[in-house]
Design a protein around this motif. Structure first.
Motif, short mmCIF file in Angstrom:
data_model
loop_
_atom_site.label_atom_id
_atom_site.label_comp_id
_atom_site.label_asym_id
_atom_site.label_seq_id
_atom_site.Cartn_x
_atom_site.Cartn_y
_atom_site.Cartn_z
N LEU A 32 0.97 -1.21 -0.02
CA LEU A 32 0.26 0.03 -0.11
C LEU A 32 0.87 1.40 0.06
N TYR A 33 2.20 1.32 0.75
CA TYR A 33 2.83 2.32 0.87
C TYR A 33 3.53 2.79 -0.60
N PHE A 34 4.04 1.64 -1.06
CA PHE A 34 4.91 1.98 -2.46
C PHE A 34 3.97 1.73 -3.76
N PHE A 35 2.79 1.05 -3.66
CA PHE A 35 2.00 1.05 -4.90
C PHE A 35 0.71 1.45 -4.73
N PRO A 41 -7.58 2.41 -8.05
CA PRO A 41 -9.19 1.88 -8.67
C PRO A 41 -9.50 0.47 -7.84
N VAL A 42 -8.39 -0.12 -7.42
CA VAL A 42 -8.92 -1.43 -6.78
C VAL A 42 -9.40 -0.93 -5.33
N VAL A 47 -14.08 -0.41 -1.46
CA VAL A 47 -14.83 0.20 -0.55
C VAL A 47 -16.27 0.28 -1.16
N ILE A 48 -16.34 0.55 -2.34
CA ILE A 48 -17.88 0.48 -2.89
C ILE A 48 -18.43 -1.12 -2.99
N VAL A 173 -16.07 -3.60 -9.07
CA VAL A 173 -17.35 -4.02 -8.20
C VAL A 173 -18.01 -4.91 -8.68
N PHE A 174 -18.37 -5.02 -9.68
CA PHE A 174 -19.35 -6.30 -10.21
C PHE A 174 -18.75 -7.25 -10.16
#
Length: 359
Positions: A32-35, A41-42, A47-48, A173-174
């Protein structure tokens, strides 16, 4: 000192389940920190998907297949988002444009009020203090304007990326909702066999994250909607824009409410002056914030409000500094995750102590 560290390490990390949990956390943090920017988008899709999983489950309980339930829920969600953008977006754009055009006049009026403070209250404030304050406010306003210009110029480069996201995110999301079981099984197959603590933390956090996202969306809609109605009743200008700002301010616990007070008070002061209408707007706004903090938040986040406000603010500052908006958005779940990890390692220590007692 070395003995203390060695003793602590033996208590906490002699269990392979603890080591597996620690390695998984370090890998997730590094990714998460580097990429994080590449995975945006992911993250948005996750979250959605958490938000829409609840209505999908309700439709499954009614007998619909997961594919059909996912199609219905995602289609309805996309329709609501598009309808809101095209129905409410132009109003917000127009009010934002008008507010930016009137900002210099508002600053001059604020400067006028400040310059009269030494005359009205000579024992409390001096002209030198007012001049210093005015110079500071003017410099901050210039810096803010430069930031807005730079953001608008850089955002033009990201238009194509945003258009791609508008296609990618609904697709992600789908498939996350439709293939939820298969995806979870695939992720579980990648984990090592020593994953008892991982499962313990996941079971504790999964429901909390789902409830938090759903509750936060409801809080934004309720606080923003009520603020818009109250501002409209008082005939306050830019009621829609200010309502949206008040609604979004709940994303930053405690700090957001203080920050959004500035534009609400500035618009009310510019429109009404120091009059009864001005104070009525501020009192109404204060009541909304009080009801949100003391009634709405405990109802929506009953599992998270037992966190001390000091820990929440520290989490906002720390995770917001690491991951920006998403760090602020997930500050409370991340603080809860830290607590869940502490509980998991404490349970490991208790299990080890119990084993030694039996022996």
């Amino acid at each position: 000192m070395f003995e203390f560290v060695r003793s602590w390490y033996q208590r906490k990390f002699t269990d392979p389940h603890s080591v597996t949990l620690l390695l998984l956390l370090l890998c997730a943090f590094a990714v998460l920190y580097f990429f994080g920017a590449l995975l945006m988008p992911v993250l948005v899709a996750v979250v959605i998907a958490y938000l829409l999983d609840w209505p999908v489950v309700r439709l499954l309980n009614l007998g619909l297949s997961r594919t059909l339930a996912t199609i219905l829920v995602v289609s309805l969600f996309c329709s609501l988002v598009i309808g809101t953008l095209f129905g409410f977006g132009p109003i917000l754009w127009q009010q934002t444009s008008n507010l930016l055009q009137e900002a210099p006049a508002m600053l001059e009026q604020g400067k006028h009020y400040l310059l009269h403070l030494p005359i009205d209250y000579p024992a409390l404030i001096t002209p030198e203090q007012v001049r210093t304050l005015v110079a500071s406010v003017e410099s901050k306003a210039v810096e803010f304007g430069q930031v807005l210009v730079s953001v608008s110029l850089t955002s033009l480069k990201d238009v194509v990326a945003w258009l791609i996201y508008l296609v990618l995110v609904p697709l992600l999301v789908f498939f996350m909702l439709k293939d939820k079981t298969q995806l979870l099984h695939s992720v579980s197959a990648l984990l090592p066999a020593q994953r008892r603590l991982i499962q313990q933390v996941w079971l504790e956090m999964n429901q909390q994250i789902m409830n938090y996202i759903r509750g936060k969306v409801f809080e934004i809609l309720i606080v923003g909607g009520v603020s818009f109605v109250v501002f409209t009743i008082f005939d306050l200008r830019y009621a829609a824009l200010l309502g949206v700002l008040v609604g979004l301010s709940v994303l930053i616990p405690f700090i957001g409410a203080a920050l959004v007070t500035i534009p609400v008070a500035a618009v009310a002061l510019f429109q009404f002056g120091v009059s009864s209408e001005f104070w009525s707007v501020l009192v109404a706004y204060g009541i909304i914030q009080a009801l949100d903090g003391n009634v709405l938040v405990p109802l929506l986040f009953s599992e998270a409000v037992d966190l001390n406000p000091v820990f929440i603010i520290m989490a906002v500052l720390f995770f917001g500094g690491l991951w920006g908006f998403w760090g602020v958005f997930f500050a409370i779940p991340l603080a809860s995750l830290v607590r869940a990890l502490a509980n998991a390692w404490s349970s490991t220590l208790e299990d080890a102590s119990a084993t030694q007692a039996q022996e």
